[in-house]
Design an enzyme around this catalytic site. Structure first.
Site, PDB file in Angstrom:
ATOM      1  CD  GLU A  53      43.831   1.862  37.788  1.00 57.47           C
ATOM      2  OE1 GLU A  53      45.076   1.755  37.744  1.00 57.47           O
ATOM      3  OE2 GLU A  53      43.086   1.446  36.880  1.00 57.47           O
ATOM      4  CE  LYS A 235      19.007  -2.053  47.807  1.00 56.98           C
ATOM      5  NZ  LYS A 235      20.357  -2.494  47.492  1.00 56.98           N
ATOM      6  NE  ARG A 241      21.701   2.684  41.427  1.00 58.66           N
ATOM      7  CZ  ARG A 241      20.493   2.563  41.984  1.00 58.66           C
ATOM      8  NH1 ARG A 241      19.744   3.628  42.195  1.00 58.66           N
ATOM      9  NH2 ARG A 241      20.045   1.379  42.332  1.00 58.66           N
TER      10      ARG A 241
END
Ligand code: PLP
Length: 428
Positions: A53, A235, A241
């Site tokens: 984080e 894409k 992804r």
């Protein structure tokens, strides 16, 4: 510690079946692609084990020296791939996907119930740009912000910028969103910039579909006109992804975009970054900054033009008359047919595409060239693909006439039954 086949043969078998499906079919879904083995190796690595984080050098967990090195490399490559090195732009590579990236931008720039304008979903926009129906606010974006979509001029199939301008002057949005999931033409960024400036709005481009084409300079460059650019990474960019948010490092409309965006990603909406994805993305972005990648993207566009031309020869009318990018939309309503039926028939023949993403009027099909171009298709193969789709459309018409009842379920039942005379022909 066992490999997957031994540890879990069920999941292994499903993955193997999916792999075969992917390689058996003609993959024409405009938002899909085949990423490389190198990307998948990084995604399937020990990077998935690590919590990190925060941002490089400012983490809430120890042991992040290599993760910092990776994220900085990924950021540098992202800026280089989009020709932003040395320019006053920054990037956050942590968004988990495209929709979260967009919501993070809204959270960064807007207060709840501030006004936004994006392309309406039935006209090619994406859900995350604020879709709602007359009865329901469908997208979280339209639940938490006030959304007034803009639309296409239905006679030309192009964005109706005059209408956008008139509506913006009345609605006074704080954010205007360019970008789409089903739009075969470039956006007019200078015009949108002028409209945004006239009403004091931020201008964001969601280049998810065309980011590979932007990196290769085969379509207009949104970075010249927008304050923020978001993208998915899986894409036309052909990565794992994921999502990215690019931001100008200047203050815009009194907002420090860099800290607003970074804080909206973490701690605003996300926790630990998916470091395995960031690893895969870094690999993808190295390739996206190469002459081979540029050649691939030029082929994607050239294939799409050849495909659209063949469809026109076969008597179809692509929306807007053709394509400047990687996708073609075909309206089947003049044939008395709809996209859903053709999608089902072509699925049986291992040709995968989708009905036009218009949720309200599924009148056509959306076909994209990135995935099969990755698999080596050139113009000739796409012309043959157009012929196969034409065959599928003819078969769909025959099936529609033969079926009793008008519901899609009736149609589906019929085409899967032995009564369907063309079953063998379709599923060969
Ligand atoms: N933006 C656009 C323009 C898209 O087309 C898509 C997905 O198709 C998204 C955002 C959402 O991306 P994701 O599915 O990764 O949330």
């Amino acid at each position: 510690d066992h490999g997957l086949a031994e540890a879990d043969p069920d999941v292994r078998a499903i993955i193997d079946k999916e792999k075969q499906r992917q390689f058996r079919s003609l993959e024409l879904i405009a938002s899909e692609n085949f990423t490389s083995r190198a990307v998948m190796e990084a995604v399937g690595s020990c990077l998935t084990n690590k919590y990190s984080e925060g941002l490089p050098g400012k983490r809430y967990y120890g042991g992040n020296e290599y993760i910092d090195e990776l994220e900085i490399l990924c950021q540098e490559r992202a800026l280089a791939a989009f020709h932003l090195d040395g320019k006053n732009w920054g990037v956050n590579v942590q968004p988990l996907s495209g929709s979260p990236a967009n919501f993070e931008v809204y959270t960064a720039l807007l207060n709840p119930h501030d006004r936004i304008m994006g392309l309406d979903l039935p006209h090619g926009g994406h859900l995350s740009h604020g879709f709602m129906t007359p009865k329901r606010r469908v997208s979280g974006t339209s639940i938490y912000f006030e959304s007034m979509p803009y639309r296409l001029d239905e006679s030309t199939g192009l964005v109706d910028y005059d209408m956008l301008e008139k509506t913006a002057l009345l609605f006074r949005p704080k954010l205007i969103i360019a970008g789409a999931s089903a739009y075969p033409r470039d956006f007019d960024y200078p015009r949108m910039r002028k409209i945004a400036d006239a009403v004091g709005a931020f201008l964001m481009m969601d280049m998810a579909h065309i980011s590979g084409l932007v990196a290769a300079n085969v379509v207009a460059d949104p970075f010249d006109y927008c304050d923020i650019v978001t993208t998915t990474t899986h894409k036309s960019l052909r990565g794992p992804r994921g999502g990215m948010i690019f931001f100008k490092k200047d203050r815009v409309l009194g907002v420090d975009l860099e800290s607003a965006i970074n804080n909206a990603v973490f701690p605003g909406l996300q926790g630990g970054p998916h470091n395995h994805t960031i690893g895969g993305l870094a690999v993808c972005l190295k390739y996206a900054h190469s002459p081979e990648f540029d050649a691939y993207q030029r082929q994607v566009v050239s294939n799409c033009r050849a495909f659209a031309s063949r469809l026109i020869e076969l008597g179809y009318k692509p929306v807007s008359g053709g394509s400047d990018n990687h996708l073609v939309l075909v309206d089947l309503r003049p044939l008395g047919l709809d996209g859903a039926r053709v999608e089902k028939i072509l699925d049986m023949a291992s040709i995968t595409l989708n009905k036009n993403s218009s949720a309200l009027v599924p009148g056509g099909i959306r076909i994209g060239t990135p995935a099969m171009t990755t698999r080596g298709f050139a113009e000739k193969e796409f012309i043959a693909t157009a012929d196969l789709i034409h065959e599928g459309v003819q078969i769909s018409l025959e099936a529609k006439q033969a079926v009793s009842g008008t519901k899609l379920q009736d149609f589906m039942k019929f085409i899967k039954s032995p009564e369907f005379p063309l079953l063998d022909q379709v599923s060969h």
